[in-house]
Design a protein around this motif. Structure first.
Motif, PDB file in Angstrom:
ATOM      1  N   TYR A  95       4.546   9.880  -2.150  1.00 44.99           N
ATOM      2  CA  TYR A  95       3.834   8.622  -2.391  1.00 44.99           C
ATOM      3  C   TYR A  95       4.671   7.592  -1.667  1.00 44.99           C
ATOM      4  O   TYR A  95       5.734   7.186  -2.147  1.00 44.99           O
ATOM      5  CB  TYR A  95       3.809   8.405  -3.895  1.00 44.99           C
ATOM      6  CG  TYR A  95       3.152   7.157  -4.441  1.00 44.99           C
ATOM      7  CD1 TYR A  95       1.771   7.108  -4.675  1.00 44.99           C
ATOM      8  CD2 TYR A  95       3.910   6.056  -4.813  1.00 44.99           C
ATOM      9  CE1 TYR A  95       1.189   5.991  -5.251  1.00 44.99           C
ATOM     10  CE2 TYR A  95       3.329   4.940  -5.396  1.00 44.99           C
ATOM     11  CZ  TYR A  95       1.966   4.913  -5.607  1.00 44.99           C
ATOM     12  OH  TYR A  95       1.375   3.809  -6.199  1.00 44.99           O
TER      13      TYR A  95
ATOM     14  N   THR B 213       0.848  -1.193   0.000  1.00 43.37           N
ATOM     15  CA  THR B 213       0.000   0.000   0.000  1.00 43.37           C
ATOM     16  C   THR B 213       0.881   1.240   0.000  1.00 43.37           C
ATOM     17  O   THR B 213       1.793   1.354   0.832  1.00 43.37           O
ATOM     18  CB  THR B 213      -0.927   0.034   1.231  1.00 43.37           C
ATOM     19  OG1 THR B 213      -1.786  -1.118   1.196  1.00 43.37           O
ATOM     20  CG2 THR B 213      -1.780   1.291   1.257  1.00 43.37           C
TER      21      THR B 213
ATOM     22  N   ILE C 248      -7.652   1.277  -5.597  1.00 42.47           N
ATOM     23  CA  ILE C 248      -7.361   2.694  -5.368  1.00 42.47           C
ATOM     24  C   ILE C 248      -8.520   3.323  -4.608  1.00 42.47           C
ATOM     25  O   ILE C 248      -9.681   3.172  -4.990  1.00 42.47           O
ATOM     26  CB  ILE C 248      -7.109   3.463  -6.680  1.00 42.47           C
ATOM     27  CG1 ILE C 248      -5.872   2.898  -7.396  1.00 42.47           C
ATOM     28  CG2 ILE C 248      -6.943   4.958  -6.408  1.00 42.47           C
ATOM     29  CD1 ILE C 248      -5.493   3.630  -8.667  1.00 42.47           C
TER      30      ILE C 248
ATOM     31  N   VAL D  60      -3.049   3.496  -2.866  1.00 48.84           N
ATOM     32  CA  VAL D  60      -2.978   2.452  -3.885  1.00 48.84           C
ATOM     33  C   VAL D  60      -2.514   1.165  -3.210  1.00 48.84           C
ATOM     34  O   VAL D  60      -1.491   1.172  -2.513  1.00 48.84           O
ATOM     35  CB  VAL D  60      -1.967   2.827  -4.984  1.00 48.84           C
ATOM     36  CG1 VAL D  60      -1.824   1.695  -6.005  1.00 48.84           C
ATOM     37  CG2 VAL D  60      -2.367   4.131  -5.673  1.00 48.84           C
TER      38      VAL D  60
ATOM     39  N   VAL E 249      -4.209   5.642 -14.773  1.00 48.76           N
ATOM     40  CA  VAL E 249      -4.039   4.237 -14.366  1.00 48.76           C
ATOM     41  C   VAL E 249      -4.778   3.315 -15.338  1.00 48.76           C
ATOM     42  O   VAL E 249      -4.254   2.271 -15.749  1.00 48.76           O
ATOM     43  CB  VAL E 249      -4.553   4.016 -12.926  1.00 48.76           C
ATOM     44  CG1 VAL E 249      -4.542   2.530 -12.564  1.00 48.76           C
ATOM     45  CG2 VAL E 249      -3.717   4.818 -11.934  1.00 48.76           C
TER      46      VAL E 249
ATOM     47  N   PHE F   4      -3.202  -2.906 -14.444  1.00 47.44           N
ATOM     48  CA  PHE F   4      -3.361  -2.631 -13.023  1.00 47.44           C
ATOM     49  C   PHE F   4      -4.486  -3.490 -12.463  1.00 47.44           C
ATOM     50  O   PHE F   4      -5.615  -3.434 -12.949  1.00 47.44           O
ATOM     51  CB  PHE F   4      -3.645  -1.147 -12.791  1.00 47.44           C
ATOM     52  CG  PHE F   4      -3.761  -0.795 -11.338  1.00 47.44           C
ATOM     53  CD1 PHE F   4      -2.627  -0.705 -10.541  1.00 47.44           C
ATOM     54  CD2 PHE F   4      -5.007  -0.587 -10.742  1.00 47.44           C
ATOM     55  CE1 PHE F   4      -2.724  -0.405  -9.185  1.00 47.44           C
ATOM     56  CE2 PHE F   4      -5.109  -0.283  -9.391  1.00 47.44           C
ATOM     57  CZ  PHE F   4      -3.966  -0.194  -8.618  1.00 47.44           C
TER      58      PHE F   4
ATOM     59  N   ALA G 168       2.254  -1.062  -8.236  1.00 46.66           N
ATOM     60  CA  ALA G 168       2.024   0.179  -7.481  1.00 46.66           C
ATOM     61  C   ALA G 168       3.210   1.134  -7.618  1.00 46.66           C
ATOM     62  O   ALA G 168       3.050   2.349  -7.637  1.00 46.66           O
ATOM     63  CB  ALA G 168       1.759  -0.141  -6.015  1.00 46.66           C
TER      64      ALA G 168
END
Lengths: 451, 451
Positions: free
Chosen positions: B331, B39, B101, B119, B66, B97, B126
């Motif tokens: 991120y 995550t 999300i 994510v 995405v 993917f 990711a």
């Protein structure tokens, strides 16, 4: 409206990347049958704070934009919905740029009130280009300048350290991420972390590892071992996830056990000059790559404090030009055809000088250094070398645009010709830009007629 | 490399809009057979200066990104040239993917250390998204915030003045020009001058005339007459090319002679509050549209000094968020699968706190106003409404993204629920964000194991 928009402009919508008023004026020029030949100058009124010069960049994209302009169905339909009339839309469908563009070659130092670009064409055509041209030239020049300042600090205080653009994630949109990589390269960077920019512009790409790599393993040691097993001598290990000097020790042990010469370590937080010295004692001779909060001021401070580094990765401060995020490029009508002749024109808006007429920008040298510029009327006879080069005439390209490596070499050579007092990163001396005698007289004459 | 590049990223090169290290880590994850579920949280560590809140924006573009990710030949060939191995490139060719999300809906006020996006996916997937997601969310949130501040000043001190984005020419590239228009609309603007943004996002477009229109005629009066002949009651005349109050007089005479009710006049230079009052005496009741140097501070000063205006056209300061041009979105890996379970993780880098684990963000209300937030572990039981909404699960969209007008309405309603002391444009009171008890304990526990 329905397709995914990554915020970019496609060839189909490119001619709409303009302000509505340009199109409204164009329709009125067309319908009032008022389409005189006109010259617009693109320039900045003031250099951004702490800038003694700017590096011109973006001409290639500006020219590609002009050459690609074409109104297709999608654009025309939208304009019809906005109330533009059929006759005008037919005219747009046949739009083609037939005029002249002169520009300052990319990589050249430029100063306030010097045209970076001049467009001469029927006003209906020249008007359309304003928004996109300022956008193309302004941002890349801003970033090439920021990059040039960092390279210059290294030239003066450093030891040829590598500079890699790390900024894509913090750029203002994807286009800025791409153009920042290109402009930084022009300004003297060695590469970018942005893979798309590498692909698009042929810029060397470069990358190490993120904290997530280290954290995804149970122990920092496991993470380093796995990376070294994959990349061997190519490995650059990020050592600050938990504690930097300890990280350096583990990096050394892992490299020794695997019999690998590390390509480098990266430091991304903390007191970087102090940590780099401590790390250098743990892994002497291993290149240290320094990131986090890097700009020209941080690089100077790093050297001042005796930091040990082989390269820097500026990010946010580079791509946003954070200490001076805006440059107010303008595109001003300076001459218009009347009674068959191009007549200089100017506006008088309070506090803003716009010199009238199509221009020449001459640069003089003394002992291999730039000695000063003179901006004059285009037909004015002045000393020095002309900075504005013909690029498009009668709508056709008349000179090759140099490739990126040549632009970069030019930028380096020209930066070094600028006396050092104009290159200081704070409080630089203003570079002397004079106004030619004929231009001054014309400005005074026009001002009197308008007041 | 050879095709014209306007700096935008096409569908073909979109997956390359990432940092090289993401791809290098991905290859190593693949080859070391180390692809745990992970995550990542996208958040800002600090609000920009003078911001008491930010307005989340850009989720729609982030999700489109995405959903559109696909490695085609052009991208794969470039990566092969960069030394990536065949097995990894085959894996990329099949990239899709498949994760989850969650995101904060666009238009929602957010604060430091609150995830705007989370994510959860195999780490190889990711990891790729980092650069583009930060880029998409960061810039639009920055501009929606800037716009929201201007709208808020007008709500408080003004009279419903219109706000039109005039910034495309000064944005950092074309993508920023487009996204600034969208984000400004979310923040409470009424429209944009950018025609491409109007077309792409369905935002109302608006435009008047430039100085070049006026200068292209021999006399200001001729220019106004021609424009009024073309546009009649729709005409907005720019009156500051030579002298503003005189320009207003000529505008009135031209309108009277043509029997036209001017839609407005525009002022673009000088002492705007003072001039607007003088102009109001010359053309009482005619809407004045104010541009040049407009931001939330200038709007407040304009009202303080009794300026008369029906609308403002912020440009450079809006699209560059000039007083705070950067927001350091990150991120960060916050949880990773070990022994079949998701385990919270954190790094300890000096001076930077990253709370571990997948999160919940709860917002409480009191008397119709926001009373405070609590950030906790995702499975923590806390009061208040959840701000993170599931958008994609198992790679499939599970909720509709609202249309732009609904986002804008939401933004307005939510802004007004934020107590006014957090909305001040300078020195706002910090909004209370607490850390949930379980999250605090987990953070302390992890810190002890890592130190």
């Amino acid at each position: 409206m329905s397709e995914p928009t990554f915020g970019f402009v496609s060839a189909e919508t490119l001619p709409l990347f303009t302000d509505l008023y340009e199109l409204r004026m164009m329709q009125a020029y067309a319908n009032r049958d008022h389409n005189p030949r006109a010259t617009f100058s693109l320039f900045v009124r003031d250099l951004p704070p702490n800038r003694g010069y700017m590096v011109a960049a973006g001409l290639e994209q500006a020219i590609h934009y002009v050459e690609s302009l074409s109104f297709e169905d999608r654009a025309l339909e939208y304009l019809a919905e906005q109330g533009f009339d059929d006759a005008f839309l037919e005219r747009l469908a046949a739009f083609e740029f037939t005029g002249e563009i002169r520009g300052v070659p990319e990589g050249t130092p430029v100063f306030a009130n010097e045209p970076l670009l001049e467009v001469t064409a029927p006003i209906l055509q020249a008007q359309l280009l304003e928004t996109a041209l300022i956008n193309q030239i302004g941002y890349q020049s801003l970033i090439a300048t920021k990059a040039s300042r960092m390279r210059d600090v290294i030239d003066r205080d450093g030891d040829g350290q590598r500079l890699i653009d790390f900024g894509s994630r913090r750029a203002h949109g994807t286009d800025a991420g791409m153009k920042a990589a290109r402009a930084a390269y022009i300004g003297g960077f060695d590469g970018t972390s942005n893979v798309a920019a590498g692909e698009a512009f042929g810029i060397p790409v470069s990358g190490t590892m993120a904290h997530s790599w280290v954290q995804s393993f149970e122990r920092e040691r496991d993470a380093f071992e796995a990376f070294v097993a994959e990349y061997g001598d190519e490995s650059v290990l990020l050592i600050d996830t938990y504690e930097t000097v300890g990280g350096a020790r583990i990096a050394r042990e892992v490299a020794d056990a695997a019999d690998v010469d590390l390509r480098g370590v990266r430091l991304d937080s903390g007191d970087l000059p102090a940590l780099s010295k401590a790390v250098d004692e743990v892994v002497p001779g291993v290149d240290q790559f320094i990131s986090s909060g890097i700009d020209e001021y941080a690089i100077r401070a790093f050297f001042d404090r005796g930091g040990v580094g082989a390269g820097f990765g500026p990010g946010t401060a580079l791509v946003t030009s954070a200490d001076a995020p805006k440059v107010e490029g303008v595109y001003k009508l300076v001459a218009v055809e009347r009674d068959g002749e191009m007549q200089p024109t100017m506006k008088l808006s309070a506090g803003k000088v716009t010199y009238p007429g199509s221009k020449t920008v001459r640069r003089t040298e003394s002992d291999g250094q730039y000695a000063g510029d003179i901006v004059g009327l285009r037909d004015e006879s002045l000393p020095g070398s002309e900075q504005l080069v013909p690029v498009i005439e009668d709508g056709k390209r008349v000179s090759e645009l140099p490739d990126l490596d040549r632009i970069r070499d030019t930028a380096t050579a020209k930066r070094r010709m600028l006396p050092v007092e104009h290159r200081r990163i704070d409080d630089p001396d203003p570079y002397p830009v004079q106004i030619g005698e004929k231009l001054r007289q014309e400005t005074d004459r026009l001002r009197r007629t308008l007041e």
